[in-house]
Design an enzyme around this catalytic site. Structure first.
Site, PDB file in Angstrom:
ATOM      1  N   GLU A  40     -15.227  -6.716  23.312  1.00  0.00           N
ATOM      2  CA  GLU A  40     -15.131  -8.174  23.464  1.00  0.00           C
ATOM      3  C   GLU A  40     -15.297  -8.845  22.091  1.00  0.00           C
ATOM      4  O   GLU A  40     -15.995  -8.318  21.227  1.00  0.00           O
ATOM      5  CB  GLU A  40     -16.242  -8.649  24.411  1.00  0.00           C
ATOM      6  CG  GLU A  40     -16.189 -10.131  24.759  1.00  0.00           C
ATOM      7  CD  GLU A  40     -17.279 -10.575  25.729  1.00  0.00           C
ATOM      8  OE1 GLU A  40     -18.283  -9.853  25.883  1.00  0.00           O
ATOM      9  OE2 GLU A  40     -17.123 -11.656  26.336  1.00  0.00           O
ATOM     10  N   LYS A 114     -11.054 -14.099  30.474  1.00  0.00           N
ATOM     11  CA  LYS A 114     -12.312 -13.810  31.185  1.00  0.00           C
ATOM     12  C   LYS A 114     -12.582 -14.879  32.243  1.00  0.00           C
ATOM     13  O   LYS A 114     -12.566 -16.082  31.944  1.00  0.00           O
ATOM     14  CB  LYS A 114     -13.447 -13.782  30.163  1.00  0.00           C
ATOM     15  CG  LYS A 114     -14.805 -13.374  30.702  1.00  0.00           C
ATOM     16  CD  LYS A 114     -15.826 -13.390  29.555  1.00  0.00           C
ATOM     17  CE  LYS A 114     -17.176 -12.829  29.958  1.00  0.00           C
ATOM     18  NZ  LYS A 114     -18.149 -12.918  28.844  1.00  0.00           N
ATOM     19  N   CYS A 155     -16.786  -7.904  30.148  1.00  0.00           N
ATOM     20  CA  CYS A 155     -18.232  -8.103  30.055  1.00  0.00           C
ATOM     21  C   CYS A 155     -18.903  -8.606  31.344  1.00  0.00           C
ATOM     22  O   CYS A 155     -19.055  -7.858  32.296  1.00  0.00           O
ATOM     23  CB  CYS A 155     -18.509  -9.023  28.870  1.00  0.00           C
ATOM     24  SG  CYS A 155     -20.187  -8.926  28.222  1.00  0.00           S
TER      25      CYS A 155
HETATM   26  O1  LIG Z   1     -20.129 -15.339  22.839  1.00  0.00           O
HETATM   27  C1  LIG Z   1     -18.970 -15.038  22.573  1.00  0.00           C
HETATM   28  O2  LIG Z   1     -18.382 -15.390  21.536  1.00  0.00           O
HETATM   29  C2  LIG Z   1     -18.203 -14.195  23.544  1.00  0.00           C
HETATM   30  N1  LIG Z   1     -18.867 -14.031  24.807  1.00  0.00           N
HETATM   31  C3  LIG Z   1     -19.859 -13.163  25.025  1.00  0.00           C
HETATM   32  O3  LIG Z   1     -20.283 -12.412  24.166  1.00  0.00           O
HETATM   33  C4  LIG Z   1     -20.391 -13.163  26.418  1.00  0.00           C
HETATM   34  C5  LIG Z   1     -21.022 -14.506  26.632  1.00  0.00           C
HETATM   35  S1  LIG Z   1     -22.357 -14.875  25.526  1.00  0.00           S
HETATM   36  N2  LIG Z   1     -21.346 -12.115  26.687  1.00  0.00           N
HETATM   37  C6  LIG Z   1     -21.504 -11.646  27.930  1.00  0.00           C
HETATM   38  O4  LIG Z   1     -20.754 -11.963  28.850  1.00  0.00           O
HETATM   39  C7  LIG Z   1     -22.682 -10.698  28.132  1.00  0.00           C
HETATM   40  C8  LIG Z   1     -22.983 -10.448  29.581  1.00  0.00           C
HETATM   41  C9  LIG Z   1     -24.306  -9.814  29.765  1.00  0.00           C
HETATM   42  O5  LIG Z   1     -25.005  -9.492  28.832  1.00  0.00           O
HETATM   43  C10 LIG Z   1     -24.791  -9.582  31.143  1.00  0.00           C
HETATM   44  O6  LIG Z   1     -23.997  -9.687  32.121  1.00  0.00           O
HETATM   45  O7  LIG Z   1     -25.971  -9.263  31.285  1.00  0.00           O
END
Ligand SMILES: O=C(O)CNC(=O)[C@H](CS)NC(=O)CCC(=O)C(=O)O
Length: 276
Positions: A40, A114, A155
């Site tokens: 990701e 996503k 993710c």
């Molecule tokens: O932030 C960005 O630039 C891109 N997006 C991410 O990295 C995303 C949102 S912060 N991360 C996740 O979805 C982690 C999920 C997770 O850790 C869980 O389901 O426990």
């Protein structure tokens, strides 16, 4: 089919990240990989929206998308760009968190935004509000490839099993879950969630991940869980990449999907029922 996961620690500098990924792809291809997957937000892990607005591009100008399409052609490989943070033309200025399946002629075979946004307070001091910066997708996607149908997810989607059932029912035999998982939830949930989705759907689950401590953006750092993982359709963990950046290769075979589904044909036993 020899398949390689790239486990990386992206910075908030897309030029640097592209360079690193291209070098790793060269090595993976030298070792015989025909399908290469990245995590990701391959182009930019950032904790600052201001920084993202400065460095991210619209799809048509994105250097990572262009560079990795070229690299797919040069190496003659399939590439799953786990995701890119991409500017949209939306009035609210939100980005898309978008996965691309690229074919060996550089063609975009499929793309997926996503769906589920990580709006979660992980600890007292760490809160994520992904939907503030990213607009959620609304469409599930199965990519048609030379090696069968591949369901695309990202993710946090891993926590929504009905998405995976829908992909499997639509013919997916492999499901990708590129990630930048939080360390706290990673330790508690990551492996179990991936194994559950593989077992429920009798499919390969391939999850290339961001890892480690990412370089600071405006003084703030961010850590990710690592442990890129491959789970076979019967539920065995074929790869657990630990926490160092690196390349991990395994043999992706369709026959183990057939075999797992023969042994437990649960996909054919789905029944509708009245509500509770
Ligand atoms: O932030 C960005 O630039 C891109 N997006 C991410 O990295 C995303 C949102 S912060 N991360 C996740 O979805 C982690 C999920 C997770 O850790 C869980 O389901 O426990």
């Amino acid at each position: 089919m020899k398949t390689a996961l790239l486990q990386i620690t992206s910075s908030d500098n897309p030029v640097e990240n592209l360079d690193m990924v291209r070098t790793m792809m060269d090595r993976a291809a030298q070792e015989g990989a025909q399908f290469i997957l990245t995590p990701e937000v391959t182009n930019c892990v950032s904790t600052s929206t201001t920084r993202q607005r400065d460095v991210l591009q619209h799809e048509e100008d994105d250097i990572t998308l262009a560079g990795l399409r070229e690299q797919a052609v040069a190496l003659g490989v399939w590439v799953l760009i786990g995701s890119l943070a991409i500017k949209t033309h939306d009035a609210d200025g939100r980005f898309a968190n978008r996965s691309y399946m690229i074919g060996p002629k550089g063609q975009i075979v499929a793309q997926y935004d996503k769906i589920h946004m990580f709006d979660v307070q992980v600890t007292e001091t760490e809160t994520f509000r992904e939907s503030a910066n990213y607009r959620p997708g609304t469409t599930a996607v199965v990519a048609d490839t030379d090696f069968g149908k591949v369901g695309l997810t990202i993710c946090y989607d891993i926590r929504f099993p009905h998405l995976y059932s829908a992909l499997a029912q639509a013919g997916a035999r492999v499901i990708t879950v590129p990630a930048a998982f939080s360390p706290v939830t990673g330790v508690a949930h990551w492996e179990s969630l991936l194994r559950a989705r593989a077992i429920e759907n009798g499919c390969w689950v391939i999850a290339p991940a961001q890892t480690g401590e990412h370089p600071k953006t405006r003084g703030k750092t961010r850590n990710t869980h690592g442990h890129s993982m491959v789970v076979a359709p019967w539920g065995e963990v074929v790869i657990d990449a630990g926490t160092d950046p690196g390349i991990h290769i395994f043999d992706l075979d369709d026959s183990s999907v057939t075999e797992a589904r023969r042994r437990v044909p649960s996909l054919t036993h789905v029944r509708s029922f009245d509500g509770p």
